[in-house]
Design a protein around this motif. Structure first.
Motif, short mmCIF file in Angstrom:
data_model
loop_
_atom_site.label_atom_id
_atom_site.label_comp_id
_atom_site.label_asym_id
_atom_site.label_seq_id
_atom_site.Cartn_x
_atom_site.Cartn_y
_atom_site.Cartn_z
N GLY A 1 31.25 6.27 -91.03
CA GLY A 1 32.42 5.46 -91.45
C GLY A 1 33.57 5.58 -90.47
O GLY A 1 34.70 5.21 -90.78
N GLY A 2 33.28 6.09 -89.27
CA GLY A 2 34.34 6.36 -88.30
C GLY A 2 35.11 5.12 -87.89
O GLY A 2 36.30 5.21 -87.54
N GLN A 3 34.44 3.96 -87.94
CA GLN A 3 35.13 2.73 -87.56
C GLN A 3 36.33 2.49 -88.49
O GLN A 3 37.42 2.15 -88.05
N TRP A 4 36.09 2.74 -89.79
CA TRP A 4 37.16 2.58 -90.77
C TRP A 4 38.20 3.67 -90.66
O TRP A 4 39.39 3.42 -90.59
N PHE A 5 37.69 4.90 -90.66
CA PHE A 5 38.62 6.02 -90.60
C PHE A 5 39.50 5.92 -89.36
O PHE A 5 40.70 6.15 -89.40
N GLY A 6 38.87 5.60 -88.25
CA GLY A 6 39.60 5.51 -86.99
C GLY A 6 40.68 4.45 -87.06
O GLY A 6 41.83 4.68 -86.67
N THR A 7 40.30 3.28 -87.61
CA THR A 7 41.28 2.21 -87.70
C THR A 7 42.46 2.64 -88.56
O THR A 7 43.62 2.50 -88.16
N ILE A 8 42.13 3.20 -89.73
CA ILE A 8 43.21 3.61 -90.64
C ILE A 8 44.08 4.67 -89.97
O ILE A 8 45.31 4.61 -90.02
N PHE A 9 43.42 5.64 -89.32
CA PHE A 9 44.19 6.71 -88.71
C PHE A 9 45.18 6.18 -87.67
O PHE A 9 46.36 6.53 -87.67
N PHE A 10 44.70 5.31 -86.79
CA PHE A 10 45.60 4.83 -85.74
C PHE A 10 46.69 3.91 -86.32
O PHE A 10 47.82 3.90 -85.82
N VAL A 11 46.36 3.19 -87.39
CA VAL A 11 47.41 2.39 -88.04
C VAL A 11 48.50 3.33 -88.57
O VAL A 11 49.71 3.10 -88.38
N LEU A 12 48.08 4.42 -89.22
CA LEU A 12 49.06 5.35 -89.76
C LEU A 12 49.87 6.01 -88.65
O LEU A 12 51.07 6.24 -88.78
N LEU A 13 49.20 6.28 -87.54
CA LEU A 13 49.92 6.88 -86.41
C LEU A 13 50.98 5.91 -85.88
O LEU A 13 52.10 6.32 -85.55
N VAL A 14 50.62 4.64 -85.83
CA VAL A 14 51.60 3.64 -85.38
C VAL A 14 52.80 3.62 -86.34
O VAL A 14 53.95 3.59 -85.91
N PHE A 15 52.52 3.70 -87.64
CA PHE A 15 53.63 3.72 -88.59
C PHE A 15 54.51 4.96 -88.42
O PHE A 15 55.73 4.89 -88.51
N ALA A 16 53.86 6.09 -88.18
CA ALA A 16 54.64 7.32 -88.00
C ALA A 16 55.54 7.17 -86.77
O ALA A 16 56.70 7.59 -86.77
N ALA A 17 54.99 6.57 -85.71
CA ALA A 17 55.78 6.38 -84.49
C ALA A 17 56.90 5.36 -84.75
O ALA A 17 58.02 5.51 -84.25
N TRP A 18 56.59 4.37 -85.54
CA TRP A 18 57.55 3.30 -85.85
C TRP A 18 58.76 3.87 -86.58
O TRP A 18 59.91 3.60 -86.24
N SER A 19 58.49 4.70 -87.60
CA SER A 19 59.61 5.24 -88.38
C SER A 19 60.40 6.24 -87.55
O SER A 19 61.53 6.58 -87.89
N SER A 20 59.82 6.76 -86.47
CA SER A 20 60.60 7.63 -85.57
C SER A 20 61.41 6.79 -84.60
O SER A 20 62.57 7.09 -84.31
#
Ligand code: PHE
Length: 470
Positions: free
Chosen positions: A323-342
């Motif tokens: 399921g890495g395709q999903w997990f990976g996508t979700i993870f990088f989306v969340l990372l983008v959000f974390a960077a965004w709020s910073s």
């Protein structure tokens, strides 16, 4: 007087909202991208211990001071310093603290946005199956291909900057607030899952030992070259970098937390909020380290491979995970959000200043600042390709490294030093007592001692050590 002041940008609706916003600012690429890569570069456990000491002895007390200044002044950091210096009969030169923060914010955003752009690119890689079954060499090639292409880097950098400007233009509260309350906890859960995967599939014992086993001799050494032929010499640089990172990861010393502090309701406890923010930030960084180093060792990557470390190791992890395709996508989306709020908090001090003092509209202010940081960012993007050669370096550092070094390791700690000095010596005990309203006297006294002596001396000693004075 100070009690009745209200910020023109509105106020956080509660203390919890302030904490979420500050955690949103603190938790970002610093925790997930930078902490693992510099820990890898500076040899692991000993670096981590120094970093944790800096958080506890300098970061937490300075954060309390920065929030209390913000709440007292209720303006942009520049406006706040102007107002408080006047009220406390201190020199007007203290506004330089505010201006310095704005400059540091530009410098940081101009490389932060490029790295956040990498995360954006990896969202698409992961979603399109580009990471599925990827080998260590494949992951290296993929990363190399991305950073080697000026066009791609500029594209992603532009996109991320646009996202930042769009949110800041709408106002921090309406911009990201709701998204952050859901996405930050989700990022946390995702990291715990990644640590679980690293535990099962990675070389967990080696990864954890690297992160937590402390060889203090290493803190004062700087090693270069390949693992077989390491060349180590004594240097103050690791200490300076650990301290700089403590400031960077907590968003301290440039006014971001001061700007957010200006919107804090009067009754909220600053001490409790600070400890929550610092604890959440540290936990995320340690989880990121525990998720990444076991994979790094299991797949034969070098811990010291630099800014690409997490992009390569995580690509391998997602590539091999069911399921890495999903997990990976979700993870990088969340990372983008974390960077965004910073990144929005990097822009906020300058925007608040243009709006407060110059009467600009938020939208125009955000646009001007975004455009300036975007232009500066071109140099950061080119540092990985066209301008990576020695002829474009200064002191052996590319433009990207230079900006990071100057902002994180010099300007932020200097900002922190002056914040402590202002609170402890120029304003004095009455202001701090008033704002912190700590019930237990001995706790206040402890903080007061730290902010008067320990934090400023600590910063000065690390600076002197780094230039070889002792
Ligand atoms: N703390 C943020 C991070 O760790 C970066 C940041 C630094 C944000 C300074 C605002 C001010 O990613």
């Amino acid at each position: 007087m100070a009690d009745q002041r209200v910020s023109v940008h509105g106020m956080w609706s509660s203390r919890a909202v302030f904490i979420m916003a500050a955690v949103g600012s603190a938790v970002g690429l610093g925790n997930i991208w930078k902490f693992p890569y510099i820990t890898g570069e500076y040899g692991g456990g000993a670096f981590v211990v120094v970093y944790l000491l800096c958080i506890a002895l300098i970061g937490i007390p300075v954060m309390m001071a920065e929030i209390l200044l913000g709440r007292r002044g209720r303006s942009s950091p520049i406006g706040t310093m102007q107002r408080l210096a006047r009220e406390e009969n201190a020199s007007n030169a203290w506004v330089l603290l505010g201006y310095g923060g704005v400059v540091a914010g530009f410098l940081i955003l101009s490389f932060y946005s490029v790295i956040a752009g990498w995360a954006l690119a990896y969202v698409f890689q992961a979603a399109s199956g580009g990471l599925n079954g990827i080998s260590a060499e494949g992951a290296e090639g993929l990363f190399g291909g991305l950073v080697g292409s000026p066009g791609q880097l500029l594209l992603w950098h532009s996109l991320f900057m646009l996202m930042t400007v769009a949110v800041v233009a709408r106002g921090v509260r309406h911009g990201l607030e709701r998204a952050i309350t859901i996405l930050m906890p989700a990022l946390f859960v995702m990291l715990v899952i990644m640590v679980g995967y690293a535990y099962v599939e990675g070389d967990f014992a080696r990864g954890a030992a690297f992160l937590f086993n402390t060889d203090f001799a290493k803190v004062f050494q700087l090693c270069t070259g390949p693992a077989e032929a390491l060349d180590c010499s004594f240097s103050g640089e690791p200490l300076l970098v650990a301290m700089g990172h403590a400031f960077f990861t907590l968003s301290l010393g440039m006014g971001a937390i001061m700007a957010y502090g200006a919107y804090v309701p009067e009754r909220a406890s600053i001490t409790g909020a600070t400890i929550t923010i610092a604890a959440a930030d540290t936990l995320v960084a340690l989880l990121a380290g525990l998720a990444i180093f076991p994979i790094v060792f299991a797949s034969g990557l070098e811990p010291s491979s630099g800014p690409g470390l997490i992009f390569q190791s995580l690509a391998i992890a997602f590539g091999g995970m069911p399921g890495g395709q999903w997990f990976g996508t979700i993870f990088f989306v969340l990372l983008v959000f974390a960077a965004w709020s910073s990144s929005i908090s990097l822009v906020e001090p300058a925007v608040a200043w243009l709006v407060d003092t110059r009467g600009w509209r938020r939208g125009s202010a955000a646009l001007l600042i975004g455009l300036t940081a975007w232009t500066l960012g071109i140099g950061s993007a080119l540092s990985f390709n066209l301008w990576s050669g020695p002829e474009y370096q200064l002191f052996g550092k590319t433009l990207f490294d230079l900006k990071d070094f100057l902002a994180s390791n010099i300007m932020l700690p200097l900002g922190g030093l002056f914040i402590s000095l202002f609170v402890a010596y120029s304003a004095g005990r009455h202001m701090a007592l008033d704002e912190l309203s700590i019930q237990r006297q001995h706790l206040f006294n402890l903080w007061w001692f730290v902010i008067r002596y320990i934090a400023p001396l600590g910063i000065v000693v690390v600076f002197l050590n780094s230039i070889g004075v002792f």
